[in-house]
Design a protein around this motif. Structure first.
Motif, PDB file in Angstrom:
ATOM      1  N   GLN A 217     -30.793  21.960  23.946  1.00 20.43           N
ATOM      2  CA  GLN A 217     -30.817  23.204  24.703  1.00 20.43           C
ATOM      3  C   GLN A 217     -29.978  23.135  25.986  1.00 20.43           C
ATOM      4  O   GLN A 217     -30.237  23.818  26.978  1.00 20.43           O
ATOM      5  N   GLN A 218     -28.933  22.332  25.898  1.00 16.87           N
ATOM      6  CA  GLN A 218     -27.958  22.286  26.994  1.00 16.87           C
ATOM      7  C   GLN A 218     -26.857  23.281  26.701  1.00 16.87           C
ATOM      8  O   GLN A 218     -26.347  23.343  25.580  1.00 16.87           O
ATOM      9  N   THR A 219     -26.469  24.048  27.695  1.00 17.80           N
ATOM     10  CA  THR A 219     -25.402  25.029  27.519  1.00 17.80           C
ATOM     11  C   THR A 219     -24.055  24.317  27.501  1.00 17.80           C
ATOM     12  O   THR A 219     -23.718  23.590  28.447  1.00 17.80           O
ATOM     13  N   ILE A 220     -23.300  24.495  26.417  1.00 14.28           N
ATOM     14  CA  ILE A 220     -22.011  23.797  26.306  1.00 14.28           C
ATOM     15  C   ILE A 220     -20.822  24.749  26.357  1.00 14.28           C
ATOM     16  O   ILE A 220     -19.682  24.316  26.444  1.00 14.28           O
ATOM     17  N   ALA A 221     -21.083  26.051  26.314  1.00 12.79           N
ATOM     18  CA  ALA A 221     -20.028  27.046  26.464  1.00 12.79           C
ATOM     19  C   ALA A 221     -20.650  28.374  26.844  1.00 12.79           C
ATOM     20  O   ALA A 221     -21.711  28.735  26.336  1.00 12.79           O
TER      21      ALA A 221
END
Length: 228
Positions: A217-221
């Protein structure tokens, strides 16, 4: 040929399966038979629909009571002979198969109309997006999101490149009030490419951004949507 026999040639005529002599006989019959003219008019779009139906699906529609070729047979079930392909059936064009051909056309036409199979893409082609936004992150991830306004929310067409090659990815829509909605999720592909169509109840004018997140659940874009 009597009128009934000529009427049974309608399917073969529609698909170009008659020899010159029978074609002439049927066209002469058409001049006098209003029922055949009406049916021909109703089915004139069928050849185009048939070309859009994948062969295995067309065979399955034509013989709904049988199993598809290559599938297993349960204990006690009789062996069933299924045509190899619909095109084999049409290409035969033999006089002794014309009745079966006409029946096949009728079954496929009825199935296509009843299920909406293949007709929808032809009669209602996909709309072009009302807006499209792209982003490329520092890590090389590229994401393009096309948005189509709907009365129920927004349809999203996502094209991603150089994405993570393992784990689960998810797409989140954030509105201008800060609320979030998960539009879709998918497993990463070895190529790092994906094309996904999804939807959100958030109206297009209320979307502030679309975020791609990894399985932690890490934002990568982040694809930002300018305010109207």
């Amino acid at each position: 040929m009597n009128g009934k026999e000529l009427h049974e040639l309608l399917g073969a005529y529609l698909l170009g399966g008659l020899d010159d002599a029978d074609k002439t006989r049927f066209e002469d019959h058409l001049q006098q038979c209003g029922m055949c003219r009406s049916e021909l008019e109703d089915l004139k779009s069928l050849p185009g629909l048939l070309t859009a139906v994948p062969v295995p699906d067309a065979v399955a529609l034509a013989v709904p009571a049988h199993r598809a070729p290559g599938s297993g047979r349960g204990a006690g079930e009789p062996a069933v002979s299924v045509p190899q392909t619909v095109f084999d059936e049409l290409a035969a064009r033999r006089r002794n198969s014309r009745r079966r051909l006409a029946a096949l056309v009728g079954v496929i036409a009825a199935a296509c109309l009843a299920l909406g199979f293949a007709a929808a893409p032809l009669l209602d082609p996909a709309r072009k997006p009302d807006a499209s936004y792209s982003v490329q992150s520092d890590t090389g991830i590229q994401v393009t999101v096309g948005m189509v306004k709907k009365t129920w929310g927004t349809e999203l067409a996502v094209d991603g490149r150089s994405l993570p090659q393992d784990g689960k990815l998810s797409l989140w829509v954030k509105d201008r009030a800060g609320a979030e909605d998960r539009a879709c999720a998918w497993m990463a592909t070895p190529s790092g490419r994906v094309t996904v169509t999804s939807a959100t109840p958030v109206q297009y004018t209320s979307i502030a951004s679309v975020e791609l997140r990894n399985d932690r659940q890490q934002t990568i874009a982040v694809v930002a949507v300018p305010g109207g």
